[in-house]
Scaffold this motif. Sequence first.
Motif, short mmCIF file in Angstrom:
data_model
loop_
_atom_site.label_atom_id
_atom_site.label_comp_id
_atom_site.label_asym_id
_atom_site.label_seq_id
_atom_site.Cartn_x
_atom_site.Cartn_y
_atom_site.Cartn_z
N GLY A 15 41.93 45.06 39.79
CA GLY A 15 41.75 43.70 40.29
C GLY A 15 43.08 43.02 40.57
O GLY A 15 43.26 42.38 41.61
N ARG A 16 44.01 43.20 39.68
CA ARG A 16 45.33 42.60 39.85
C ARG A 16 46.04 43.21 41.06
O ARG A 16 46.72 42.51 41.81
CB ARG A 16 46.14 42.84 38.57
N TRP A 17 45.87 44.51 41.24
CA TRP A 17 46.48 45.17 42.39
C TRP A 17 45.80 44.74 43.69
O TRP A 17 46.47 44.58 44.72
CB TRP A 17 46.45 46.69 42.22
N LEU A 18 44.49 44.55 43.68
CA LEU A 18 43.81 44.07 44.89
C LEU A 18 44.32 42.68 45.28
O LEU A 18 44.56 42.40 46.46
CB LEU A 18 42.29 44.04 44.68
N LEU A 19 44.48 41.81 44.28
CA LEU A 19 45.03 40.48 44.57
C LEU A 19 46.45 40.58 45.10
O LEU A 19 46.84 39.83 46.01
CB LEU A 19 45.00 39.62 43.31
N ALA A 85 45.09 34.09 42.21
CA ALA A 85 43.98 34.35 43.13
C ALA A 85 43.84 33.22 44.15
O ALA A 85 43.57 33.47 45.33
CB ALA A 85 42.68 34.52 42.34
N VAL A 135 38.37 41.12 49.37
CA VAL A 135 39.36 41.76 48.49
C VAL A 135 39.81 40.77 47.41
O VAL A 135 39.91 41.13 46.24
CB VAL A 135 40.57 42.28 49.31
N GLY A 139 39.00 41.35 43.59
CA GLY A 139 40.16 41.44 42.70
C GLY A 139 40.09 40.44 41.57
O GLY A 139 40.35 40.77 40.41
N TYR A 140 39.73 39.21 41.90
CA TYR A 140 39.62 38.17 40.87
C TYR A 140 38.55 38.53 39.84
O TYR A 140 38.79 38.44 38.62
CB TYR A 140 39.31 36.81 41.50
N GLU A 143 39.68 41.54 37.62
CA GLU A 143 40.76 41.20 36.70
C GLU A 143 40.29 40.20 35.64
O GLU A 143 40.70 40.30 34.47
CB GLU A 143 41.97 40.65 37.47
#
Length: 159
Positions: A15-19, A85, A135, A139-140, A143
């Motif tokens: 999630g952190r990487w998607l953000l 986010a 995304v 991501g949010y 995470e």
Amino acid sequence: MGGSPRFRPPKTMAGRWLLSIAAVGNAVLQWYDDYNSTHIFNPAFTAHAKFHDAITISLATILGGLALIYLWRPGYGQERLAAGALFAGVWWAGAACAFLFPGASHRDAQFAADVPHLFGMPIDLRTIVPVMIAVVALGYLLERRRLRTIRRTAPLPPR
């Protein structure tokens, strides 16, 4: 990671990487899409139109940078996740709203042929904006779940 053998934080920070991908998209894609002959260096654009485009590029870059700072600086937690986010997603939300303005278009007609396609779909703001909003949302949520799991399973401090 602490005294309790039961404590195992989630192994992935997907999630952190998607953000972070959305934040880098903010900062990089605007330069790629607008800092060229179709926008900033377009002789048909008025100085005022170029000014607005420069605001867009600058704002996207600043928002992307702020998102990365909030997502990766020491002291990261739920509050920083929410801020990161928000910074990662607000430009994409604004771009989505721009489609609703009368007479607004994401691309001038004379540059319509310049749009790349992948499997018959145009790869421009019509597809990128909803994908990036998804995304950021995914991501949010991922995470936030990871951080809550860590908080629930973390060993209590000794008394």
